[in-house]
Design a protein around this motif. Structure first.
Motif, PDB file in Angstrom:
ATOM      1  N   ASN A  57      22.141 -32.865   4.176  1.00 44.85           N
ATOM      2  CA  ASN A  57      22.514 -34.128   3.534  1.00 44.85           C
ATOM      3  C   ASN A  57      23.367 -33.897   2.300  1.00 44.85           C
ATOM      4  O   ASN A  57      24.270 -34.675   2.011  1.00 44.85           O
ATOM      5  N   GLN A  58      23.124 -32.821   1.557  1.00 44.82           N
ATOM      6  CA  GLN A  58      23.965 -32.505   0.411  1.00 44.82           C
ATOM      7  C   GLN A  58      25.370 -32.154   0.869  1.00 44.82           C
ATOM      8  O   GLN A  58      26.349 -32.573   0.261  1.00 44.82           O
ATOM      9  N   THR A  59      25.482 -31.419   1.961  1.00 45.80           N
ATOM     10  CA  THR A  59      26.792 -31.067   2.503  1.00 45.80           C
ATOM     11  C   THR A  59      27.541 -32.319   2.918  1.00 45.80           C
ATOM     12  O   THR A  59      28.733 -32.469   2.647  1.00 45.80           O
ATOM     13  N   VAL A 107      17.579 -31.369   3.782  1.00 45.59           N
ATOM     14  CA  VAL A 107      18.079 -31.653   2.434  1.00 45.59           C
ATOM     15  C   VAL A 107      19.438 -30.992   2.231  1.00 45.59           C
ATOM     16  O   VAL A 107      20.384 -31.617   1.737  1.00 45.59           O
ATOM     17  N   ALA A 108      19.577 -29.724   2.646  1.00 46.63           N
ATOM     18  CA  ALA A 108      20.857 -29.019   2.504  1.00 46.63           C
ATOM     19  C   ALA A 108      21.944 -29.702   3.323  1.00 46.63           C
ATOM     20  O   ALA A 108      23.074 -29.855   2.868  1.00 46.63           O
ATOM     21  N   SER A 115      32.334 -37.343  -0.506  1.00 53.32           N
ATOM     22  CA  SER A 115      33.001 -37.445  -1.800  1.00 53.32           C
ATOM     23  C   SER A 115      34.443 -36.960  -1.712  1.00 53.32           C
ATOM     24  O   SER A 115      35.352 -37.566  -2.293  1.00 53.32           O
ATOM     25  N   GLY A 136      27.114 -35.283   1.708  1.00 50.73           N
ATOM     26  CA  GLY A 136      27.481 -35.982   0.480  1.00 50.73           C
ATOM     27  C   GLY A 136      28.740 -35.409  -0.157  1.00 50.73           C
ATOM     28  O   GLY A 136      29.623 -36.145  -0.598  1.00 50.73           O
ATOM     29  N   VAL A 137      28.856 -34.091  -0.179  1.00 52.36           N
ATOM     30  CA  VAL A 137      30.053 -33.449  -0.729  1.00 52.36           C
ATOM     31  C   VAL A 137      31.263 -33.804   0.127  1.00 52.36           C
ATOM     32  O   VAL A 137      32.331 -34.151  -0.384  1.00 52.36           O
TER      33      VAL A 137
END
Length: 145
Positions: A25-27, A22-23, A33, A29-30
């Motif tokens: 995938n968030q990285t 999860v961490a 972006s 995503g950032v």
């Protein structure tokens, strides 16, 4: 999902693995972006240069440019950019206006709203919002300290 083991050590190991995914995938995503914002900026610059190139022969024909060999750099208006943005920051009390930017500045957050030059000038003089140190909207608007 398939049946989970019943012992705590294996459940913790599975949970740690899922937390790490999860961490990650968030990285990603950032990062995506940030890349998306960079591409949008490059596109706006490229479109502004194309617009300036279309207008340049017309400006030379009227003698509007100075006599220097290269001529002055095109103004923001000539590049097709004449607006400003006010960035909002999240606070416990809700969003608050924080900084004024030129509309082609890449140093903004996603929480912005576009304003006219008049509103940007008022925001910089009346509300004492800070001017972005990168795009310098105060200089563009003729506001000097």
């Amino acid at each position: 999902m398939s049946e989970l083991p019943s012992d705590p050590p294996r459940l913790r190991m599975i949970l740690d693995f899922l937390d790490e995914r999860v961490a990650r995938n968030q990285t990603i995503g950032v990062y995506l972006s940030m890349q998306q914002k960079a591409v949008r900026h490059a596109l706006s610059v490229a479109e502004g240069q194309a617009e300036a190139a279309r207008q340049q022969p017309r400006l030379h024909g009227r003698g509007a440019l100075s006599s220097s060999a290269a001529g002055p750099a095109p103004s923001r208006r000539e590049r097709g950019s004449a607006g400003f943005m006010i960035e909002r920051r999240r606070t416990p009390r809700g969003p608050e206006e924080a900084a004024v930017h030129q509309d082609d500045c890449t140093m903004t957050s996603d929480h912005i709203h576009r304003v006219t030059a008049h509103d940007a000038r008022l925001a910089l003089t009346d509300a004492q919002l800070e001017a972005c140190p990168f795009c310098r909207p105060d200089t563009e608007l003729g506001i000097f300290d």
